[in-house]
Design an enzyme around this catalytic site. Structure first.
Site, short mmCIF file in Angstrom:
data_model
loop_
_atom_site.label_atom_id
_atom_site.label_comp_id
_atom_site.label_asym_id
_atom_site.label_seq_id
_atom_site.Cartn_x
_atom_site.Cartn_y
_atom_site.Cartn_z
N GLU A 50 70.39 -167.01 -30.29
CA GLU A 50 71.34 -167.73 -31.12
C GLU A 50 72.28 -166.80 -31.88
O GLU A 50 72.90 -167.21 -32.87
CB GLU A 50 70.58 -168.63 -32.10
CG GLU A 50 69.74 -169.70 -31.43
CD GLU A 50 69.01 -170.56 -32.44
OE1 GLU A 50 69.65 -171.45 -33.04
OE2 GLU A 50 67.80 -170.36 -32.64
N SER A 62 68.85 -174.41 -31.34
CA SER A 62 70.19 -174.72 -30.80
C SER A 62 70.14 -175.33 -29.40
O SER A 62 71.10 -175.22 -28.64
CB SER A 62 71.08 -173.46 -30.79
OG SER A 62 71.36 -173.04 -32.10
N TYR A 108 77.98 -177.22 -30.56
CA TYR A 108 78.85 -176.14 -31.03
C TYR A 108 80.24 -176.09 -30.39
O TYR A 108 81.13 -175.44 -30.93
CB TYR A 108 78.16 -174.79 -30.81
CG TYR A 108 76.86 -174.68 -31.56
CD1 TYR A 108 76.82 -174.66 -32.94
CD2 TYR A 108 75.65 -174.61 -30.86
CE1 TYR A 108 75.62 -174.56 -33.62
CE2 TYR A 108 74.44 -174.51 -31.54
CZ TYR A 108 74.44 -174.49 -32.92
OH TYR A 108 73.26 -174.40 -33.59
N ARG A 166 66.75 -178.82 -42.04
CA ARG A 166 67.30 -179.98 -41.35
C ARG A 166 66.27 -180.47 -40.34
O ARG A 166 65.77 -179.70 -39.53
CB ARG A 166 68.60 -179.61 -40.62
CG ARG A 166 69.45 -180.81 -40.20
CD ARG A 166 70.47 -180.44 -39.15
NE ARG A 166 69.85 -180.29 -37.83
CZ ARG A 166 69.95 -179.20 -37.07
NH1 ARG A 166 70.62 -178.14 -37.48
NH2 ARG A 166 69.37 -179.17 -35.89
N ASP A 226 65.27 -183.17 -37.23
CA ASP A 226 65.85 -183.97 -36.15
C ASP A 226 64.89 -185.07 -35.75
O ASP A 226 63.68 -184.83 -35.57
CB ASP A 226 66.16 -183.08 -34.95
CG ASP A 226 67.18 -181.99 -35.29
OD1 ASP A 226 68.02 -182.23 -36.19
OD2 ASP A 226 67.13 -180.92 -34.66
N GLU A 242 61.74 -181.96 -34.57
CA GLU A 242 61.53 -180.61 -35.09
C GLU A 242 62.21 -180.48 -36.44
O GLU A 242 63.02 -181.33 -36.83
CB GLU A 242 62.10 -179.56 -34.13
CG GLU A 242 63.59 -179.67 -33.89
CD GLU A 242 64.10 -178.61 -32.92
OE1 GLU A 242 64.23 -177.45 -33.35
OE2 GLU A 242 64.34 -178.94 -31.75
N ASN A 296 64.32 -177.46 -38.77
CA ASN A 296 65.00 -176.17 -38.71
C ASN A 296 65.10 -175.60 -40.12
O ASN A 296 65.65 -176.24 -41.01
CB ASN A 296 66.41 -176.35 -38.13
CG ASN A 296 66.38 -176.96 -36.75
OD1 ASN A 296 66.27 -176.27 -35.76
ND2 ASN A 296 66.45 -178.29 -36.68
N GLY A 311 72.39 -174.37 -38.75
CA GLY A 311 73.73 -173.83 -38.55
C GLY A 311 74.65 -174.10 -39.73
O GLY A 311 74.53 -175.11 -40.42
#
Length: 319
Positions: A31, A159, A225, A264, A266, A279, A281, A285
């Site tokens: 990443e 990512s 992205y 964050r 998901d 998951e 994070n 990002g």
């Protein structure tokens, strides 16, 4: 972890009180490119806010720079292994340098998708059924047990790197083989058909959820992205009761892992309206396509206020 008024998210500290701040970005993980963009954005925001911040692209000379530079605290914007998995956090603690985000244990746990799921399952939190793949025989066994479609994931990447949706055994074996080039441990999960949501947390509070939409088969690297056709829904499209249910679930999920500072989570929602945790994070990002800045904006914080809030929540010792 709770939902609260956005005013309590703001930092009341003066920029000079943070001292000399090292923004850690880049690194050597898969990443790296995303981290370079995130780090550049964070560094610019901190400097424009009056913080004495400088950047370090984490490379072979990193330890030497940590020892030689005067660093009062570190803002970690390293995505993936080497920055988000507890190793950087442990190094900074050994050097007694305060840092942003979760501590060693939570960072290492959240980076491991399999063990995160095992913790959630032990607490009765909903997460898709799964299997671990180490061979073609495991793929065949998982297909029999879980059915199709399935989603294949390297257990320690972010990512959406190395991920693939599969609908047959041959595809599954090929996807496992591809994912294993990123990680020796590969996870396969039941595919949850329905809308995807992402929910950011900041300083112990849940920010407004974001509903995601993409013409891709799933919210992959390109959709995250690069693509211009990804849809971000704020408000997320849920009614008030379901949105509160989603927030409460993600708060429990973060508490189970030991999240601190910011993160964050998901989540998928199936056809029956049930939410499924995917998951969490711990260093999300911070690019122009990123989700935490969108959620913060919906809560009343601009990007500069967001990075100051993250920095303000840094502490020296974590559990």
């Amino acid at each position: 972890m709770t939902a609260a008024a956005p005013v309590s998210l703001l930092s009341t500290l003066k920029p000079e009180s943070f001292g000399r701040v090292a923004v850690l970005f880049g690194g050597k993980s898969a990443e790296r490119e995303v981290s370079l963009k995130s780090g550049s954005a964070v560094l610019e925001a901190l400097q424009s806010a009056g913080v004495n911040a400088f950047g370090i692209d984490v490379g072979d000379d990193f330890l030497q720079r940590l020892v030689s530079e005067k660093i009062d605290r570190a803002f970690i914007v390293l995505h993936g292994r080497g920055g988000e998995d507890g190793t950087m956090q442990g190094l900074l603690e050994c050097l007694e340098i305060p840092y942003t985000g979760s501590g060693v244990l939570a960072s290492a746990l959240a980076m491991d998708k399999l063990r995160t799921k095992q913790v959630w399952q032990s607490l009765g939190l909903p997460t898709p059924r799964h299997a671990v793949l180490a061979s073609a025989a495991d793929c065949i066994s998982a297909a029999t047990e879980l059915g199709f479609p399935l989603i294949v994931k390297p257990a320690h990447e972010g990512s959406s790197i190395g991920m693939a949706k599969v609908t047959g055994v041959d595809e599954l074996i090929a996807a496992w083989s591809a994912a294993s080039t990123y990680d020796s441990q590969v996870l396969v999960e039941q595919w949850i058909q329905g809308p995807e949501f992402t929910v950011a947390s900041l300083r112990g509070q849940v920010l407004p959820p974001i509903g995601l939409g993409t013409p891709h088969s799933f919210y992959d690297y390109d959709a995250k992205y690069l693509a211009s056709d990804t849809q971000y829904r704020i408000p997320c499209g849920l009614d008030a009761d379901k949105e509160q249910e989603l927030k409460a679930l993600t708060a429990r999920a973060c508490d189970a892992v030991g999240i601190a500072g910011w993160a964050r989570t998901d989540v998928m929602q199936d056809a029956d309206g049930k939410f499924w945790l995917l998951e969490v994070n711990t260093v999300p990002g911070m690019t122009d396509h990123s989700l935490v800045p969108m959620a913060a904006k919906a809560a009343g914080l601009d990007f500069k206020q967001l990075v100051l809030a993250i920095l303000a929540d840094s502490v020296q010792v974590r559990g």
